[in-house]
Design an enzyme around this catalytic site. Structure first.
Site, PDB file in Angstrom:
ATOM      1  N   THR A  60      -2.559  15.206  -4.331  1.00  0.00           N
ATOM      2  CA  THR A  60      -3.833  14.926  -3.649  1.00  0.00           C
ATOM      3  C   THR A  60      -4.162  15.968  -2.591  1.00  0.00           C
ATOM      4  OG1 THR A  60      -3.768  12.570  -4.090  1.00  0.00           O
ATOM      5  CG2 THR A  60      -5.010  13.255  -2.151  1.00  0.00           C
ATOM      6  N   THR A  84      -4.978  18.672  10.061  1.00  0.00           N
ATOM      7  CA  THR A  84      -4.095  18.055  11.062  1.00  0.00           C
ATOM      8  C   THR A  84      -3.386  19.099  11.928  1.00  0.00           C
ATOM      9  OG1 THR A  84      -2.007  16.814  11.247  1.00  0.00           O
ATOM     10  CG2 THR A  84      -2.369  17.940   9.181  1.00  0.00           C
ATOM     11  N   ASP A  85      -3.011  18.677  13.136  1.00  0.00           N
ATOM     12  CA  ASP A  85      -2.214  19.557  14.014  1.00  0.00           C
ATOM     13  C   ASP A  85      -0.854  19.870  13.408  1.00  0.00           C
ATOM     14  OD1 ASP A  85      -1.042  17.037  14.328  1.00  0.00           O
ATOM     15  OD2 ASP A  85      -1.128  17.020  16.517  1.00  0.00           O
ATOM     16  N   GLU A  86      -0.414  19.047  12.431  1.00  0.00           N
ATOM     17  CA  GLU A  86       0.938  19.234  11.891  1.00  0.00           C
ATOM     18  C   GLU A  86       1.079  20.538  11.113  1.00  0.00           C
ATOM     19  OE1 GLU A  86       3.091  15.955  10.495  1.00  0.00           O
ATOM     20  OE2 GLU A  86       2.150  14.547  11.877  1.00  0.00           O
ATOM     21  N   TYR A 132       4.445  16.541   3.875  1.00  0.00           N
ATOM     22  CA  TYR A 132       3.051  16.201   4.202  1.00  0.00           C
ATOM     23  C   TYR A 132       2.361  17.389   4.863  1.00  0.00           C
ATOM     24  CZ  TYR A 132      -0.778  14.647   7.201  1.00  0.00           C
ATOM     25  OH  TYR A 132      -1.989  14.556   7.858  1.00  0.00           O
ATOM     26  N   ALA A 156       3.181  20.508   4.976  1.00  0.00           N
ATOM     27  CA  ALA A 156       3.096  21.694   4.114  1.00  0.00           C
ATOM     28  C   ALA A 156       1.989  21.530   3.079  1.00  0.00           C
ATOM     29  CB  ALA A 156       4.446  21.939   3.434  1.00  0.00           C
ATOM     30  N   LYS A 204      -0.751  19.714   3.489  1.00  0.00           N
ATOM     31  CA  LYS A 204      -2.028  19.862   4.213  1.00  0.00           C
ATOM     32  C   LYS A 204      -2.296  21.338   4.502  1.00  0.00           C
ATOM     33  CE  LYS A 204      -4.511  17.118   5.648  1.00  0.00           C
ATOM     34  NZ  LYS A 204      -5.700  16.427   5.052  1.00  0.00           N
TER      35      LYS A 204
HETATM   36  P1  NAD Z   1      -5.274   6.988   5.445  1.00  0.00           P
HETATM   37  O1  NAD Z   1      -3.977   7.085   4.747  1.00  0.00           O
HETATM   38  O2  NAD Z   1      -5.565   5.804   6.286  1.00  0.00           O
HETATM   39  O3  NAD Z   1      -6.475   7.097   4.369  1.00  0.00           O
HETATM   40  C1  NAD Z   1      -6.452   8.008   3.311  1.00  0.00           C
HETATM   41  C2  NAD Z   1      -7.548   7.585   2.341  1.00  0.00           C
HETATM   42  O4  NAD Z   1      -7.580   8.529   1.253  1.00  0.00           O
HETATM   43  C3  NAD Z   1      -7.300   6.211   1.709  1.00  0.00           C
HETATM   44  O5  NAD Z   1      -8.480   5.455   1.719  1.00  0.00           O
HETATM   45  C4  NAD Z   1      -6.872   6.532   0.276  1.00  0.00           C
HETATM   46  O6  NAD Z   1      -7.215   5.522  -0.660  1.00  0.00           O
HETATM   47  C5  NAD Z   1      -7.658   7.814   0.033  1.00  0.00           C
HETATM   48  N1  NAD Z   1      -7.065   8.652  -1.018  1.00  0.00           N
HETATM   49  C6  NAD Z   1      -5.760   9.025  -1.148  1.00  0.00           C
HETATM   50  N2  NAD Z   1      -5.604   9.771  -2.244  1.00  0.00           N
HETATM   51  C7  NAD Z   1      -6.827   9.899  -2.813  1.00  0.00           C
HETATM   52  C8  NAD Z   1      -7.307  10.568  -3.972  1.00  0.00           C
HETATM   53  N3  NAD Z   1      -6.485  11.259  -4.765  1.00  0.00           N
HETATM   54  N4  NAD Z   1      -8.622  10.498  -4.257  1.00  0.00           N
HETATM   55  C9  NAD Z   1      -9.475   9.786  -3.471  1.00  0.00           C
HETATM   56  N5  NAD Z   1      -9.061   9.100  -2.371  1.00  0.00           N
HETATM   57  C10 NAD Z   1      -7.752   9.173  -2.051  1.00  0.00           C
HETATM   58  O7  NAD Z   1      -5.423   8.329   6.272  1.00  0.00           O
HETATM   59  P2  NAD Z   1      -6.100   8.649   7.684  1.00  0.00           P
HETATM   60  O8  NAD Z   1      -5.089   8.451   8.743  1.00  0.00           O
HETATM   61  O9  NAD Z   1      -7.408   7.985   7.761  1.00  0.00           O
HETATM   62  O10 NAD Z   1      -6.307  10.234   7.521  1.00  0.00           O
HETATM   63  C11 NAD Z   1      -7.508  10.751   6.974  1.00  0.00           C
HETATM   64  C12 NAD Z   1      -7.449  12.266   6.986  1.00  0.00           C
HETATM   65  O11 NAD Z   1      -7.262  12.724   8.327  1.00  0.00           O
HETATM   66  C13 NAD Z   1      -6.287  12.852   6.189  1.00  0.00           C
HETATM   67  O12 NAD Z   1      -6.724  14.002   5.530  1.00  0.00           O
HETATM   68  C14 NAD Z   1      -5.239  13.200   7.235  1.00  0.00           C
HETATM   69  O13 NAD Z   1      -4.432  14.268   6.812  1.00  0.00           O
HETATM   70  C15 NAD Z   1      -6.123  13.563   8.406  1.00  0.00           C
HETATM   71  N6  NAD Z   1      -5.562  13.347   9.746  1.00  0.00           N
HETATM   72  C16 NAD Z   1      -5.058  12.124  10.112  1.00  0.00           C
HETATM   73  C17 NAD Z   1      -4.606  11.927  11.425  1.00  0.00           C
HETATM   74  C18 NAD Z   1      -4.053  10.596  11.911  1.00  0.00           C
HETATM   75  O14 NAD Z   1      -3.472  10.541  12.982  1.00  0.00           O
HETATM   76  N7  NAD Z   1      -4.206   9.511  11.167  1.00  0.00           N
HETATM   77  C19 NAD Z   1      -4.660  12.986  12.340  1.00  0.00           C
HETATM   78  C20 NAD Z   1      -5.163  14.227  11.911  1.00  0.00           C
HETATM   79  C21 NAD Z   1      -5.624  14.388  10.620  1.00  0.00           C
HETATM   80  O1  DAU Z   2      -0.528  14.484  14.272  1.00  0.00           O
HETATM   81  C1  DAU Z   2      -1.420  14.149  13.256  1.00  0.00           C
HETATM   82  C2  DAU Z   2      -0.711  13.281  12.255  1.00  0.00           C
HETATM   83  O2  DAU Z   2      -0.483  12.027  12.903  1.00  0.00           O
HETATM   84  C3  DAU Z   2      -1.508  13.078  10.971  1.00  0.00           C
HETATM   85  O3  DAU Z   2      -1.689  14.297  10.341  1.00  0.00           O
HETATM   86  C4  DAU Z   2      -0.775  12.097  10.048  1.00  0.00           C
HETATM   87  O4  DAU Z   2      -1.560  11.828   8.892  1.00  0.00           O
HETATM   88  C5  DAU Z   2      -0.548  10.806  10.804  1.00  0.00           C
HETATM   89  O5  DAU Z   2       0.217   9.924  10.006  1.00  0.00           O
HETATM   90  C6  DAU Z   2       0.174  11.081  12.109  1.00  0.00           C
HETATM   91  O6  DAU Z   2       1.510  11.577  11.806  1.00  0.00           O
HETATM   92  P1  DAU Z   2       2.753  11.132  12.680  1.00  0.00           P
HETATM   93  O7  DAU Z   2       4.001  11.411  11.967  1.00  0.00           O
HETATM   94  O8  DAU Z   2       2.614  11.660  14.079  1.00  0.00           O
HETATM   95  O9  DAU Z   2       2.445   9.539  12.756  1.00  0.00           O
HETATM   96  P2  DAU Z   2       3.425   8.296  12.758  1.00  0.00           P
HETATM   97  O10 DAU Z   2       2.628   7.135  13.223  1.00  0.00           O
HETATM   98  O11 DAU Z   2       4.170   8.171  11.478  1.00  0.00           O
HETATM   99  O12 DAU Z   2       4.472   8.693  13.873  1.00  0.00           O
HETATM  100  C7  DAU Z   2       4.092   8.967  15.209  1.00  0.00           C
HETATM  101  C8  DAU Z   2       5.363   9.218  16.005  1.00  0.00           C
HETATM  102  O13 DAU Z   2       6.112   7.998  16.065  1.00  0.00           O
HETATM  103  C9  DAU Z   2       6.270  10.253  15.366  1.00  0.00           C
HETATM  104  O14 DAU Z   2       6.889  11.029  16.379  1.00  0.00           O
HETATM  105  C10 DAU Z   2       7.332   9.413  14.655  1.00  0.00           C
HETATM  106  C11 DAU Z   2       7.419   8.167  15.525  1.00  0.00           C
HETATM  107  N1  DAU Z   2       7.757   6.929  14.779  1.00  0.00           N
HETATM  108  C12 DAU Z   2       7.010   6.615  13.685  1.00  0.00           C
HETATM  109  C13 DAU Z   2       7.299   5.489  12.956  1.00  0.00           C
HETATM  110  C14 DAU Z   2       6.483   5.132  11.732  1.00  0.00           C
HETATM  111  C15 DAU Z   2       8.799   6.118  15.195  1.00  0.00           C
HETATM  112  O15 DAU Z   2       9.479   6.387  16.206  1.00  0.00           O
HETATM  113  N2  DAU Z   2       9.082   5.003  14.471  1.00  0.00           N
HETATM  114  C16 DAU Z   2       8.390   4.655  13.356  1.00  0.00           C
HETATM  115  O16 DAU Z   2       8.710   3.614  12.729  1.00  0.00           O
END
Ligand code: NAD
Ligand code: DAU
Length: 347
Positions: free
Chosen positions: A101, A126-128, A150, A152, A154
């Protein structure tokens, strides 16, 4: 820019973005295109389901023909791509879906934008992609050093999209956002996981010593930043999106138990995530030059988020069963999964 295809619009940030855009631009037609993976939920779009300028299509961004059909049927001129596999821990367990994806899916969208000559492709990144930043901040021209599958994937998707801009002049903009929180976030991510576990007096599994730093951005601010770049950003450019609100994971865990009146003993250290990035931090001067400032103060956004999960138990309780439990068992082990399973079974 009046006919938007919002891919991944049924997920956390996508759904919040759609709610915001439909209010902000009633003259736009917004078509959500989402595969509805485990993380995508149709009900996240219930607040806009009756709006005349909203359409939902269930579809995969890897399916070139279905993407083309959605674009031509709805006279789409702009794509905003949120669709992705997004959970770092799942990417460590099973990287495959991430490559499909987050890389192949992006290439399908780029091809469609090129072939059908759309006005804009906005890609949400993403910042990652920058990898760990122990000190200081990253600017948009810094090198990519992603560490998880993830991150890599992105980074690869982004590089491919940039190559389309350079080679074919694809009208591309990119935002790179930090860790985002708010309503409708799937409860595998740390904030909703910890809030919902704490509500049920279950352990909050903190990875390692919990000293990792993340910048915490409210989802409404993330949506506003994307709106701004979509309308005022320059093609071929990426923009960092951050809140300048750094907090360690242990701080967040403590704030959650305090807010819910639960004991700190619920916070339990578990095996650390492999290659766990210690810190991310971004310089946002470029976005600020477009006029952006985050508007949601962390204390208020955090309190409102806790309140949302307290008030929306019918949203998250059904999620925390079935496949979710199988994932939880794999990720956190039998002991923690059994505790969660016994609570879900009572509900
Ligand atoms: P999420 O996992 O909540 O939502 C992802 C959505 O994409 C879901 O609705 C899923 O059904 C859809 N999807 C997955 N594969 C698909 C495919 N092949 N075709 C069509 N739809 C598909 O994710 P999120 O946290 O809302 O993140 C959204 C975007 O923002 C992502 O690209 C993520 O990398 C980026 N992002 C997220 C964060 C964060 O902290 N959540 C931060 C920075 C960037
Ligand atoms: O920074 C942007 C990213 O933020 C997005 O690109 C990703 O899609 C989004 O999932 C998020 O990634 P993180 O890895 O930062 O999110 P997560 O909520 O999984 O974890 C946040 C921090 O918390 C991370 O340092 C790992 C820690 N963590 C996470 C989980 C799920 C825990 O300590 N325990 C946990 O059970």
């Amino acid at each position: 820019m009046h006919h938007l295809l919002v891919t991944g619009g049924a997920g956390f940030i996508g759904a919040n973005f759609v709610h915001y855009m439909i209010d902000q631009y009633p003259e736009y037609h917004i078509v959500v295109y989402d595969k509805l993976t485990y993380a995508g939920r149709r009900e996240n779009l219930d607040p806009v389901a009756d709006r005349p300028n909203y359409t939902f299509i269930q579809g995969d961004i890897c399916d070139a023909e279905q993407v083309r059909q959605a674009i031509t049927t709805h006279q789409i001129d702009t794509i905003v791509n949120f669709a992705a596999e997004t959970h770092v821990d799942r990417s460590i367990l099973d990287p495959d879906a991430f490559v499909k994806t987050d890389v192949l899916g992006v290439s399908v969208l780029c091809e469609a934008v090129r072939a059908l000559q759309l006005e804009r492709f906005h890609h949400v990144s993403t910042d990652e992609v920058y990898g760990p930043i122990p000190e200081g901040t990253c600017t948009e021209t810094d090198a990519f050093r992603p560490t998880s599958p993830y991150a890599a994937s992105k980074a690869s998707g982004e590089l491919l999209a940039l190559s389309y801009h350079i080679t074919y002049g694809l009208p591309l903009t990119i935002t790179r956002g930090v860790n985002t929180y708010g309503p409708y976030q799937y409860p595998e991510k740390v904030m909703p996981l910890f809030i919902t576990n704490a509500l049920d007096d279950l352990p909050l599994p903190l990875y390692g010593d919990g000293r990792q730093v993340r910048d915490r951005l409210h989802v409404l601010d993330h949506a506003r930043a994307i709106d701004l770049v979509l309308h005022r950003g320059q093609a071929g450019h990426a923009y960092n999106v951050a809140a300048d609100c750094e907090k360690t994971n242990i701080e967040v865990a403590r704030l959650i138990v305090q807010a819910l009146g639960k004991p700190e003993s619920l916070i339990q250290s578990v095996t650390d995530r492999p290659a766990h990035d210690i810190r991310y931090a971004l310089d946002t001067s470029k976005l600020q030059a477009l006029g952006w400032q985050p508007q949601v103060d962390f204390e208020q956004g955090f309190a409102a988020t806790i309140d949302w999960y307290c008030q929306h138990q019918p949203w998250w309780r059904p999620i925390k069963s079935g496949d979710y439990l199988a994932y939880y068992r794999r990720q956190y082990g039998e002991h923690l999964a059994t505790l969660l399973g016994s609570t879900s079974a009572q509900d």
